[in-house]
Design a protein around this motif. Structure first.
Motif, PDB file in Angstrom:
ATOM      1  N   HIS A  69      43.941   5.300   1.027  1.00 33.89           N
ATOM      2  CA  HIS A  69      44.822   6.444   0.747  1.00 33.89           C
ATOM      3  C   HIS A  69      44.163   7.699   1.280  1.00 33.89           C
ATOM      4  O   HIS A  69      42.985   7.693   1.644  1.00 33.89           O
ATOM      5  CB  HIS A  69      45.094   6.567  -0.757  1.00 33.89           C
ATOM      6  CG  HIS A  69      43.851   6.690  -1.593  1.00 33.89           C
ATOM      7  ND1 HIS A  69      43.035   7.797  -1.554  1.00 33.89           N
ATOM      8  CD2 HIS A  69      43.260   5.833  -2.461  1.00 33.89           C
ATOM      9  CE1 HIS A  69      42.010   7.623  -2.381  1.00 33.89           C
ATOM     10  NE2 HIS A  69      42.116   6.430  -2.938  1.00 33.89           N
ATOM     11  N   TYR A  74      40.325  15.850  -2.145  1.00 35.97           N
ATOM     12  CA  TYR A  74      39.563  15.299  -3.266  1.00 35.97           C
ATOM     13  C   TYR A  74      38.101  15.640  -3.052  1.00 35.97           C
ATOM     14  O   TYR A  74      37.394  14.964  -2.320  1.00 35.97           O
ATOM     15  CB  TYR A  74      39.690  13.769  -3.356  1.00 35.97           C
ATOM     16  CG  TYR A  74      41.076  13.271  -3.646  1.00 35.97           C
ATOM     17  CD1 TYR A  74      41.987  14.060  -4.340  1.00 35.97           C
ATOM     18  CD2 TYR A  74      41.478  12.005  -3.238  1.00 35.97           C
ATOM     19  CE1 TYR A  74      43.261  13.597  -4.607  1.00 35.97           C
ATOM     20  CE2 TYR A  74      42.747  11.540  -3.502  1.00 35.97           C
ATOM     21  CZ  TYR A  74      43.644  12.340  -4.189  1.00 35.97           C
ATOM     22  OH  TYR A  74      44.895  11.878  -4.446  1.00 35.97           O
ATOM     23  N   CYS A  83      37.355  11.948  -7.322  1.00 38.49           N
ATOM     24  CA  CYS A  83      37.667  10.521  -7.215  1.00 38.49           C
ATOM     25  C   CYS A  83      37.675   9.866  -8.603  1.00 38.49           C
ATOM     26  O   CYS A  83      38.479   8.984  -8.894  1.00 38.49           O
ATOM     27  CB  CYS A  83      36.650   9.799  -6.352  1.00 38.49           C
ATOM     28  SG  CYS A  83      36.288  10.626  -4.800  1.00 38.49           S
ATOM     29  N   CYS A  86      40.684   9.271 -11.073  1.00 40.54           N
ATOM     30  CA  CYS A  86      41.527   8.073 -10.980  1.00 40.54           C
ATOM     31  C   CYS A  86      40.728   6.773 -11.056  1.00 40.54           C
ATOM     32  O   CYS A  86      41.268   5.743 -11.424  1.00 40.54           O
ATOM     33  CB  CYS A  86      42.302   8.070  -9.670  1.00 40.54           C
ATOM     34  SG  CYS A  86      43.554   9.351  -9.562  1.00 40.54           S
ATOM     35  N   HIS A  87      39.459   6.794 -10.655  1.00 43.89           N
ATOM     36  CA  HIS A  87      38.743   5.525 -10.512  1.00 43.89           C
ATOM     37  C   HIS A  87      37.772   5.209 -11.647  1.00 43.89           C
ATOM     38  O   HIS A  87      37.144   4.165 -11.646  1.00 43.89           O
ATOM     39  CB  HIS A  87      38.005   5.482  -9.166  1.00 43.89           C
ATOM     40  CG  HIS A  87      38.927   5.246  -8.011  1.00 43.89           C
ATOM     41  ND1 HIS A  87      39.522   4.036  -7.760  1.00 43.89           N
ATOM     42  CD2 HIS A  87      39.391   6.094  -7.057  1.00 43.89           C
ATOM     43  CE1 HIS A  87      40.291   4.123  -6.688  1.00 43.89           C
ATOM     44  NE2 HIS A  87      40.238   5.371  -6.242  1.00 43.89           N
ATOM     45  N   CYS A 123      30.796   9.298  -3.445  1.00 49.83           N
ATOM     46  CA  CYS A 123      31.567   8.119  -3.041  1.00 49.83           C
ATOM     47  C   CYS A 123      31.622   7.928  -1.533  1.00 49.83           C
ATOM     48  O   CYS A 123      31.522   6.812  -1.029  1.00 49.83           O
ATOM     49  CB  CYS A 123      32.985   8.220  -3.568  1.00 49.83           C
ATOM     50  SG  CYS A 123      33.105   8.824  -5.257  1.00 49.83           S
ATOM     51  N   HIS A 127      32.132   4.839   0.995  1.00 50.78           N
ATOM     52  CA  HIS A 127      33.556   4.511   1.175  1.00 50.78           C
ATOM     53  C   HIS A 127      34.188   5.519   2.120  1.00 50.78           C
ATOM     54  O   HIS A 127      34.075   6.725   1.898  1.00 50.78           O
ATOM     55  CB  HIS A 127      34.304   4.577  -0.158  1.00 50.78           C
ATOM     56  CG  HIS A 127      33.801   3.580  -1.158  1.00 50.78           C
ATOM     57  ND1 HIS A 127      34.159   2.259  -1.132  1.00 50.78           N
ATOM     58  CD2 HIS A 127      32.948   3.728  -2.203  1.00 50.78           C
ATOM     59  CE1 HIS A 127      33.561   1.631  -2.120  1.00 50.78           C
ATOM     60  NE2 HIS A 127      32.812   2.490  -2.789  1.00 50.78           N
TER      61      HIS A 127
HETATM   62  C1  HEC Z   1      45.327  10.169  -7.611  1.00 49.03           C
HETATM   63  C2  HEC Z   1      44.482   9.023  -7.894  1.00 49.03           C
HETATM   64  C3  HEC Z   1      43.356   8.692  -6.934  1.00 49.03           C
HETATM   65  C4  HEC Z   1      42.339   9.519  -6.515  1.00 49.03           C
HETATM   66  C5  HEC Z   1      42.090  10.990  -6.860  1.00 49.03           C
HETATM   67  C6  HEC Z   1      41.494   8.707  -5.657  1.00 49.03           C
HETATM   68  N1  HEC Z   1      41.988   7.429  -5.579  1.00 49.03           N
HETATM   69 FE1  HEC Z   1      41.145   5.858  -4.585  1.00 49.03          FE
HETATM   70  N2  HEC Z   1      42.722   4.653  -5.106  1.00 49.03           N
HETATM   71  C7  HEC Z   1      43.777   5.030  -5.920  1.00 49.03           C
HETATM   72  C8  HEC Z   1      44.721   3.938  -6.038  1.00 49.03           C
HETATM   73  C9  HEC Z   1      46.027   3.942  -6.836  1.00 49.03           C
HETATM   74  C10 HEC Z   1      44.185   2.862  -5.248  1.00 49.03           C
HETATM   75  C11 HEC Z   1      44.806   1.477  -5.029  1.00 49.03           C
HETATM   76  C12 HEC Z   1      45.349   1.359  -3.628  1.00 49.03           C
HETATM   77  C13 HEC Z   1      46.469   2.324  -3.346  1.00 49.03           C
HETATM   78  O1  HEC Z   1      47.469   2.311  -4.052  1.00 49.03           O
HETATM   79  O2  HEC Z   1      46.351   3.149  -2.396  1.00 49.03           O
HETATM   80  C14 HEC Z   1      42.941   3.361  -4.691  1.00 49.03           C
HETATM   81  C15 HEC Z   1      42.097   2.620  -3.887  1.00 49.03           C
HETATM   82  C16 HEC Z   1      40.822   3.015  -3.502  1.00 49.03           C
HETATM   83  C17 HEC Z   1      39.840   2.165  -2.847  1.00 49.03           C
HETATM   84  C18 HEC Z   1      40.025   0.723  -2.445  1.00 49.03           C
HETATM   85  C19 HEC Z   1      39.451  -0.215  -3.472  1.00 49.03           C
HETATM   86  C20 HEC Z   1      39.539  -1.664  -3.050  1.00 49.03           C
HETATM   87  O3  HEC Z   1      39.092  -2.511  -3.856  1.00 49.03           O
HETATM   88  O4  HEC Z   1      40.047  -1.980  -1.981  1.00 49.03           O
HETATM   89  C21 HEC Z   1      38.727   2.926  -2.641  1.00 49.03           C
HETATM   90  C22 HEC Z   1      37.423   2.491  -1.986  1.00 49.03           C
HETATM   91  C23 HEC Z   1      39.015   4.252  -3.148  1.00 49.03           C
HETATM   92  N3  HEC Z   1      40.287   4.269  -3.666  1.00 49.03           N
HETATM   93  C24 HEC Z   1      38.118   5.286  -3.108  1.00 49.03           C
HETATM   94  C25 HEC Z   1      38.418   6.605  -3.480  1.00 49.03           C
HETATM   95  C26 HEC Z   1      37.554   7.733  -3.254  1.00 49.03           C
HETATM   96  C27 HEC Z   1      36.191   7.670  -2.582  1.00 49.03           C
HETATM   97  C28 HEC Z   1      38.185   8.833  -3.763  1.00 49.03           C
HETATM   98  C29 HEC Z   1      37.728  10.277  -3.727  1.00 49.03           C
HETATM   99  C30 HEC Z   1      37.423  10.817  -2.403  1.00 49.03           C
HETATM  100  C31 HEC Z   1      39.443   8.376  -4.333  1.00 49.03           C
HETATM  101  N4  HEC Z   1      39.552   7.028  -4.117  1.00 49.03           N
HETATM  102  C32 HEC Z   1      40.352   9.181  -5.020  1.00 49.03           C
HETATM  103  C33 HEC Z   1      43.925   6.259  -6.551  1.00 49.03           C
HETATM  104  C34 HEC Z   1      43.126   7.368  -6.347  1.00 49.03           C
END
Ligand code: HEC
Ligand code: HEC
Length: 148
Positions: A69, A74, A83, A86-87, A123, A127
């Motif tokens: 995404h 962020y 991050c 949400c995580h 992160c 990632h």
């Molecule tokens: C608004 C909520 C949100 C935020 C803020 C967010 N994420 Fe995510 N992330 C998700 C969701 C929901 C998924 C599941 C896949 C999708 O729907 O895109 C995901 C998937 C991922 C995955 C994949 C995990 C896998 O097992 O494949 C990674 C790595 C990740 N995010 C890293 C980050 C990082 C690093 C940040 C900050 C820079 C971040 N995310 C910020 C909601 C968020």
């Protein structure tokens, strides 16, 4: 005075370095820069981030998963990690986002923590998102499964 016996290795090294220099000059210097150093080139194309519906595959078991995404906006600063909104558990359940790995709650000494370890705080050290772009140079990387 040096005897011819002693001089021999010195001469051999000299000959070797001269031929190496000549060989180097004959090779075309490869660079990714397309415009001369004295000019500023056109800005590189912007590529859209890849967002495969089924997520990214991993090239090997221990690979940090790629981010499927957008991450613009962020920020991760000392005081706030966007991050984790949400995580981190239990907030992740609200956003249907995968919880950070259990390994991210373990510090350098192996102590289990209740919040993300300092070693995993930044992160994007591990990632990264993937752009839908042509590779700059060819590569013959095969993942661990393909290589078998
Ligand atoms: C608004 C909520 C949100 C935020 C803020 C967010 N994420 Fe995510 N992330 C998700 C969701 C929901 C998924 C599941 C896949 C999708 O729907 O895109 C995901 C998937 C991922 C995955 C994949 C995990 C896998 O097992 O494949 C990674 C790595 C990740 N995010 C890293 C980050 C990082 C690093 C940040 C900050 C820079 C971040 N995310 C910020 C909601 C968020
Ligand atoms: C030092 C490298 C590193 C850092 C820093 C890091 N990760 Fe990871 N992450 C990994 C690796 C490697 C994996 C896959 C193996 C594992 O589970 O440890 C992973 C797995 C994940 C997963 C998938 C979890 C699952 O169960 O499928 C998510 C989500 C994730 N990380 C999010 C984050 C977020 C958010 C941050 C920042 C707070 C972060 N990571 C920081 C290396 C890192």
């Amino acid at each position: 005075m040096a005897t011819p016996k002693l001089l021999l290795p010195v001469v051999a090294v000299l000959v070797a370095s001269v031929s190496l220099v000549a060989y180097g000059a004959a090779q075309e210097t490869k660079t990714l820069r397309e415009t001369p150093l004295t000019e500023s080139g056109a800005p590189p194309d912007l590529y859209k981030q890849s967002m495969p519906a089924e997520g990214f595959g991993r090239a090997y078991r221990q690979q940090p998963p790629l981010i499927p995404h957008k991450v613009d906006g962020y920020q991760v600063t000392v005081g706030n990690n966007a991050c984790m909104g949400c995580h981190d558990w239990p907030g992740n359940t609200r956003f249907n986002a995968p919880k950070i790995s259990e390994t991210h709650y373990v510090d350098r000494q192996g102590v289990r923590l209740d919040k993300v370890s300092g070693t995993r705080y930044f992160c994007q050290q591990c990632h990264v998102p993937q752009a839908d772009a042509k590779p700059l140079v060819g590569n013959s990387f095969r993942n661990a499964t393909q290589a078998n």
